[in-house]
Design an enzyme around this catalytic site. Sequence first.
Site, mmCIF file in Angstrom:
data_model
loop_
_atom_site.group_PDB
_atom_site.id
_atom_site.type_symbol
_atom_site.label_atom_id
_atom_site.label_comp_id
_atom_site.label_asym_id
_atom_site.label_seq_id
_atom_site.Cartn_x
_atom_site.Cartn_y
_atom_site.Cartn_z
ATOM 1 N N PRO A 1 -51.989 31.418 -58.248
ATOM 2 C CA PRO A 1 -50.787 30.470 -57.636
ATOM 3 C C PRO A 1 -49.530 30.620 -58.397
ATOM 4 O O PRO A 1 -49.356 30.770 -59.589
ATOM 5 C CB PRO A 1 -51.322 28.974 -58.039
ATOM 6 C CG PRO A 1 -52.041 29.353 -59.317
ATOM 7 C CD PRO A 1 -52.561 30.767 -58.953
ATOM 8 N N ALA B 1 -45.255 29.693 -57.804
ATOM 9 C CA ALA B 1 -44.420 28.837 -57.094
ATOM 10 C C ALA B 1 -43.278 29.457 -56.289
ATOM 11 O O ALA B 1 -42.979 30.515 -56.813
ATOM 12 C CB ALA B 1 -43.848 27.936 -58.029
ATOM 13 N N HIS C 1 -50.858 31.853 -68.282
ATOM 14 C CA HIS C 1 -49.848 31.487 -67.571
ATOM 15 C C HIS C 1 -48.877 32.892 -67.353
ATOM 16 O O HIS C 1 -47.753 32.745 -67.039
ATOM 17 C CB HIS C 1 -48.945 30.339 -67.582
ATOM 18 C CG HIS C 1 -48.616 29.423 -66.680
ATOM 19 N ND1 HIS C 1 -49.004 28.293 -66.260
ATOM 20 C CD2 HIS C 1 -47.576 29.724 -65.667
ATOM 21 C CE1 HIS C 1 -48.425 27.855 -65.480
ATOM 22 N NE2 HIS C 1 -47.386 28.759 -65.160
ATOM 23 N N GLY D 1 -51.837 40.340 -66.468
ATOM 24 C CA GLY D 1 -51.813 41.659 -66.629
ATOM 25 C C GLY D 1 -52.663 42.545 -66.028
ATOM 26 O O GLY D 1 -53.048 43.636 -66.546
ATOM 27 N N ARG E 1 -53.702 44.930 -63.725
ATOM 28 C CA ARG E 1 -52.862 45.858 -62.780
ATOM 29 C C ARG E 1 -53.644 46.985 -62.136
ATOM 30 O O ARG E 1 -53.089 47.829 -61.821
ATOM 31 C CB ARG E 1 -51.757 46.330 -63.716
ATOM 32 C CG ARG E 1 -50.700 45.501 -64.218
ATOM 33 C CD ARG E 1 -49.893 44.749 -63.002
ATOM 34 N NE ARG E 1 -48.979 43.732 -63.356
ATOM 35 C CZ ARG E 1 -49.390 42.551 -63.668
ATOM 36 N NH1 ARG E 1 -50.642 42.081 -63.288
ATOM 37 N NH2 ARG E 1 -48.489 41.594 -64.013
HETATM 38 C C1 LIG Z 1 -43.228 33.656 -60.563
HETATM 39 C C2 LIG Z 1 -44.454 32.736 -61.035
HETATM 40 C C3 LIG Z 1 -44.496 31.623 -60.519
HETATM 41 C C4 LIG Z 1 -45.829 30.931 -61.013
HETATM 42 N N1 LIG Z 1 -46.129 29.735 -60.819
HETATM 43 C C5 LIG Z 1 -47.218 29.100 -61.242
HETATM 44 C C6 LIG Z 1 -47.556 27.809 -60.780
HETATM 45 O O1 LIG Z 1 -46.876 27.077 -59.942
HETATM 46 N N2 LIG Z 1 -48.757 27.143 -61.211
HETATM 47 C C7 LIG Z 1 -49.702 27.957 -61.818
HETATM 48 O O2 LIG Z 1 -50.652 27.644 -62.419
HETATM 49 N N3 LIG Z 1 -49.211 29.159 -62.354
HETATM 50 C C8 LIG Z 1 -48.336 29.914 -62.125
HETATM 51 N N4 LIG Z 1 -47.728 31.068 -62.294
HETATM 52 C C9 LIG Z 1 -48.991 32.059 -63.212
HETATM 53 C C10 LIG Z 1 -49.739 32.408 -62.382
HETATM 54 O O3 LIG Z 1 -50.601 31.639 -61.661
HETATM 55 C C11 LIG Z 1 -50.657 33.531 -63.193
HETATM 56 O O4 LIG Z 1 -51.180 32.720 -64.187
HETATM 57 C C12 LIG Z 1 -49.904 34.563 -63.779
HETATM 58 O O5 LIG Z 1 -48.936 35.123 -63.032
HETATM 59 C C13 LIG Z 1 -50.877 35.828 -64.328
HETATM 60 O O6 LIG Z 1 -50.291 36.662 -64.583
HETATM 61 P P1 LIG Z 1 -49.693 38.128 -63.905
HETATM 62 O O7 LIG Z 1 -48.363 37.948 -63.314
HETATM 63 O O8 LIG Z 1 -49.416 39.256 -65.200
HETATM 64 O O9 LIG Z 1 -50.782 38.637 -62.810
HETATM 65 C C14 LIG Z 1 -46.565 31.653 -61.957
HETATM 66 C C15 LIG Z 1 -46.369 33.025 -62.207
HETATM 67 C C16 LIG Z 1 -45.337 33.712 -61.729
HETATM 68 C C17 LIG Z 1 -45.041 35.049 -61.850
#
Ligand SMILES: Cc1cc2nc3c(=O)[nH]c(=O)nc-3n(C[C@H](O)[C@H](O)[C@H](O)COP(=O)(O)O)c2cc1C
Length: 348
Positions: free
Chosen positions: A77, A79, A245, A278, A280
Site C-alpha cells: 500500500p 499513498a 514502512h 528493500g 528488489r
Molecule cells: C510513496 C510511499 C507511500 C507509502 N504510503 C503508505 C501508506 O499509506 N500506508 C502504509 O501502510 N505504508 C505506506 N508505505 C510503505 C509501503 O507500504 C512499504 O512498507 C514500503 O514501501 C516497502 O519498502 P520498499 O519501498 O523498499 O519496497 C508507503 C511507501 C511509499 C514509498
Amino acid sequence: MLAELLARHEETARARLDGHSYDYIAGGGAEEISVREAAAAWRRIRLRPRVLRDVTEVDTSCEVAGIRVSAPVLVAPTAFHAIAHPDGEVETARGVAAAGGLMIVATRSNADLDAVVAALGSPWLFQVYVMRDRDITASLVERAARLGARALVLTGDAPVLSRRRHGHILPPLTEDQYLGNLRPLLKPGTRISWDTAQDPSITFETIGWLRELSGLPVYVKGVLRGDDAAACLDAGAAGVVVSNHGGRQLDRAVAAAVALPGVVAAVGGRGEVLVDGGIRSGIDILIALAMGARAVLVGRPVSWALASDGAAGVQQLLDALRDDLREAMALAGARAIADVDRSLVASG
Ligand SMILES: Cc1cc2nc3c(=O)[nH]c(=O)nc-3n(C[C@H](O)[C@H](O)[C@H](O)COP(=O)(O)O)c2cc1C
C-alpha cells in the site's frame, strides 16, 4: 534484466516528477539510515541450494490471505498515486490486473475505491489508517468490505507521520487531491487536517474493532518484534507484515530482513507472516520465503514503474519479479513454493 528495469523506471520517474514528489517517494525518516539499510540487509544473507531436483517446471504460485496468486509478490500500500500518474491508483490497478497480481489498496488513495476495484477485477486487500474521526474510518472500512476487500491491513507503525526530506510530511497535493478516496465520507464540519489524520491512540484492541466492523481477517503491518507479533495474533489478527514502512517512519528501525526470523519464531505458524522493505530481486524473495515469510510486498519499485510507464510499467515489473523468482527457485533446486524452506538459508 530486472535490475536494469528497476534502474530505468527510477531514472525515468526522476526525470518526469517534480523534486518534491520524487523525494516523497524515495525518501524516509530523519537521516534515512533505515532506507539505506533495507536492500543491503537481504543481500547479506547466503543460500545453500539443492542440486539434481528436475526443475524443468517451476511453479511460483501459492496462497496468501486465502487468495491464489501466481507469485508471492504483493503491491504494497502506498499513498497518493496521483503524484506518479494522472489516473493514480486506477492506472496501477490496470497494471496489477494485467499481471494477475494482488494489490493492497491504500486508505490514502487519490482515486475513488469504486474505480480502483473496477480496474482490478480480481481479489484485493485494503490498508487501513485509523483516523481520529472513527466514524469516517468506520465508513471507509465498511465501504471497502462492501466493495469486496478480502482482508484488511492495519498499519501499526504510523501513529504519527515522520518528517521527511526538506521537512515535508506530505507530497505536493491540493486538499481535494489529498482527500481523494475519503471525499464521499466527509461530514459537514469535518476538520480535514485533524479528523482525517492518523489516530495516535490505536492499540491492539483496534484489531478486534476492525474485525467486527468488517467481518474480514486483519493483518497488522509494521511489526518488527516477536512479542508484538504474538500480541497481534492474541488480539485476533490473521497475520502480520514485518516492515519498517520502507524506512519512512522511525529511522534506525531494524531492517525487515533482520527482524523477520524473530517474528516468524514468535508466530510459530499461528498466522501468516508477510514482509517488505528493500525487496528488489527474485533472490530477495526466495530468501524472504526461506526465512518463513508467506509473501513479500513491493513499494517504491511500483511507484517508479507507474510514473515511468503507467500500467504497462507496473505489469512489466510484476512479471519480471515473478520470472526472477522462478529463475532463483530453479537455481536453488525448488520446484514449488513448498520446497522453499529454512534449510536453503546458510546464515542469518
Ligand atoms: C510513496 C510511499 C507511500 C507509502 N504510503 C503508505 C501508506 O499509506 N500506508 C502504509 O501502510 N505504508 C505506506 N508505505 C510503505 C509501503 O507500504 C512499504 O512498507 C514500503 O514501501 C516497502 O519498502 P520498499 O519501498 O523498499 O519496497 C508507503 C511507501 C511509499 C514509498
